[in-house]
Design a protein around this motif. Structure first.
Motif, mmCIF file in Angstrom:
data_model
loop_
_atom_site.group_PDB
_atom_site.id
_atom_site.type_symbol
_atom_site.label_atom_id
_atom_site.label_comp_id
_atom_site.label_asym_id
_atom_site.label_seq_id
_atom_site.Cartn_x
_atom_site.Cartn_y
_atom_site.Cartn_z
ATOM 1 N N GLU A 51 17.748 25.164 -65.338
ATOM 2 C CA GLU A 51 17.248 25.092 -66.636
ATOM 3 C C GLU A 51 16.752 26.168 -67.377
ATOM 4 O O GLU A 51 15.473 26.494 -67.571
ATOM 5 C CB GLU A 51 16.153 23.909 -66.741
ATOM 6 N N GLN A 53 15.330 8.288 -64.805
ATOM 7 C CA GLN A 53 14.451 9.516 -64.374
ATOM 8 C C GLN A 53 14.880 10.329 -63.055
ATOM 9 O O GLN A 53 14.874 11.595 -62.951
ATOM 10 C CB GLN A 53 13.145 8.854 -63.814
ATOM 11 N N LYS A 82 17.137 12.613 -64.437
ATOM 12 C CA LYS A 82 16.694 13.918 -64.984
ATOM 13 C C LYS A 82 16.202 14.792 -63.919
ATOM 14 O O LYS A 82 15.949 15.893 -64.096
ATOM 15 C CB LYS A 82 15.614 13.500 -65.926
ATOM 16 N N ASP A 83 15.538 14.230 -62.758
ATOM 17 C CA ASP A 83 15.034 15.265 -61.768
ATOM 18 C C ASP A 83 16.177 15.774 -60.954
ATOM 19 O O ASP A 83 15.775 16.853 -60.393
ATOM 20 C CB ASP A 83 14.075 14.291 -60.835
ATOM 21 N N GLN A 140 21.085 16.233 -70.305
ATOM 22 C CA GLN A 140 21.121 15.418 -71.608
ATOM 23 C C GLN A 140 21.628 13.929 -71.248
ATOM 24 O O GLN A 140 22.780 13.922 -71.007
ATOM 25 C CB GLN A 140 21.780 15.922 -72.872
ATOM 26 N N VAL A 141 20.758 12.833 -71.463
ATOM 27 C CA VAL A 141 21.233 11.415 -71.049
ATOM 28 C C VAL A 141 21.394 10.738 -72.128
ATOM 29 O O VAL A 141 20.569 10.806 -72.995
ATOM 30 C CB VAL A 141 20.288 10.931 -69.862
ATOM 31 N N ASN A 200 13.464 9.723 -72.097
ATOM 32 C CA ASN A 200 14.521 10.512 -71.221
ATOM 33 C C ASN A 200 15.919 10.345 -71.804
ATOM 34 O O ASN A 200 16.848 10.957 -71.667
ATOM 35 C CB ASN A 200 14.530 10.402 -69.716
#
Length: 469
Positions: A88, A146, A149-150, A156-157, A174
């Motif tokens: 990121e 989640q 995202k991890d 981007q969700v 999120n």
């Protein structure tokens, strides 16, 4: 060879040196009367290399690629886009004076190298989740979001779901965009169908997930999004014919109703999302958590204050029998609402804390006053975010198998769950003791026959005793 006899005479055979390609030339037979690629997949013989670990636990679909022999043990990996998770990276802020939006890329996204990360490491910068069902089903998908995202930092969700399900994402930070499109509509209007395909295609998603049981029609819908990875649940029967040809990964539930799986209804997809990779261990599943905005808290506080309740001194009653869509039931448990006559017996005698009835429609207000009492505290709530705020300020929850039980678990509020059977309780609320949830189940298999005295004996929330007359 037989395979080259189908080619024009001006084109030379593809494989001019058979000994150099033993794993590919072995697919073609030497008899001139039979072609091996016309045989069923179980008759195709492929040279398997010994001591290879399978990529997936389930059996590979030979129809997708009959010449796929599995991973190559002699493949030498480089140092770029191979090990670890995607990065990121920091990026410059968006330029508000730029009318073309050249900087509107996800974090860590480099157009020149984007395809390398996707192909080699499986990077996902944009993900779309198509969720089937209402509030209950969307709420149980929060841990999966989640996990995404991890597992993929900087992703981007976005979510596509029904109008009722979209309300759930007021409690999820999120999710970037939540679009309304009911995937359960088998006959959508052509203009709506084509417009949604265009919207999803123009966002250039790297991965599209779907919890709707897919047949050939829904699989074609996902295929037209042109995402790199397309994964979906499919029907456990013949209705799934052809769907696997258009999807990279499929999950087959045990029953045609995915919601029958209860709290772990998305277990197959979660195992695939959190699978280990090179330098990346298996991603653990986070617990169910929801966030409540300050504005919603203020609105809900004004509602229950005007109803005569005080913060921390009331019990939320949820699960009144009604034909309203705001009841927030699960599609896997249709017997999950209690008549007002039973609720009146349950709340009779509460002294230290007062019951606050959540009515899904204003027409239920008069019924509650007639059966429970004119001084009964009632709050009209139809959205899950406001219900979560009401539960968050309460001393506890008494509810049937609705979204209120899961919201109490997400906010760590003590609760009493009323279920039609013990089996349903174990499926929808596993590890009830750890979640501060007391389970009361009916002995007859019907929720209306639940033992009222057992519910009264279980009324202990934290340090507040619900004294009974």
């Amino acid at each position: 060879m037989a395979a080259t006899s189908l080619l024009p005479k001006s084109i030379s055979p593809f494989h001019t040196n058979p000994p150099s390609l033993p794993s590919t030339t072995h697919h073609f037979t030497t008899t001139p009367t039979k072609l091996s690629f016309l045989s069923p997949p179980d008759q195709l013989h492929c040279t398997k290399r010994p001591n290879l670990q399978t990529v997936h636990q389930k059996k590979k679909n030979d129809w997708l690629d009959p010449f796929d022999c599995g991973p190559d043990p002699d493949l030498q990996w480089g140092t770029m886009f191979t090990d670890g998770k995607q990065e990121e990276d920091p990026r410059p802020p968006d330029n508000p004076d730029n009318p073309y939006g050249f900087l509107k890329f996800p974090k860590g996204f480099m157009p020149e190298l984007a395809s390398l990360g996707i192909k080699i490491r499986g990077d996902v910068r944009r993900c779309c989740c198509i969720i089937s069902g209402g509030v209950y089903e969307n709420l149980l998908f929060f841990p999966a979001i989640q996990l995404i995202k991890d597992r993929y930092p900087g992703v981007q969700v976005d979510v596509v779901t029904s109008p009722r399900g979209k309300q759930t994402y007021e409690m999820n930070k999120n999710v970037r965009w939540a679009d309304v499109y009911d995937p359960d509509d088998d006959w959508p209007e052509p203009r709506v169908y084509t417009d949604m395909i265009g919207v999803l295609k123009n966002r250039y998603y790297d991965m599209v997930l779907s919890t709707k049981l897919a047949g050939l029609g829904h699989a074609a819908f996902l295929f037209m999004t042109t995402a790199e990875f397309k994964a979906s649940y499919i029907y456990p029967n013949v209705n799934a014919a052809g769907a696997g040809m258009l999807l990279q990964e499929t999950f087959r539930p045990e029953t045609p109703n995915l919601s029958d799986g209860g709290f772990h209804m998305y277990n197959q997809m979660i195992n695939w999302l959190g699978r280990p990779a090179r330098g990346v261990p298996r991603q653990p599943l986070p617990p169910l958590r929801v966030s409540i905005s300050k504005k919603i808290k203020e609105v809900v506080e004004a509602k229950y204050t005007s109803a005569g309740a005080e913060k921390g001194k009331y019990v939320v009653i949820h699960g009144i029998e009604s034909d309203s869509q705001a009841s927030m039931q699960s599609r896997g448990d249709t017997d999950s609402l209690l008549p007002l006559e039973v609720w009146a017996k349950i709340v009779k005698g509460m002294r230290n804390v007062k019951p606050v009835f959540v009515i899904p429609h204003e027409k239920e207000r008069e019924n509650v006053e007639d059966l429970v009492g004119d001084d009964t505290r009632m709050v009209f709530i139809t959205t899950p975010a406001q219900l979560a705020a009401l539960i968050n300020d309460s001393a506890g929850v008494i509810a049937t198998n609705t979204a209120a039980i899961q919201l109490a678990n997400a906010r760590s509020v003590p609760s009493i769950g009323l279920f039609s059977s013990e089996e349903k309780a174990k499926v929808f609320v596993p590890d009830a003791e750890q979640k501060k949830c007391t389970i009361i189940s009916s002995k007859t298999g019907k929720l209306v026959d639940i033992d009222v005295e057992s519910v009264k004996n279980a009324m202990q929330f934290a340090n507040v005793s619900l004294a009974l007359v």
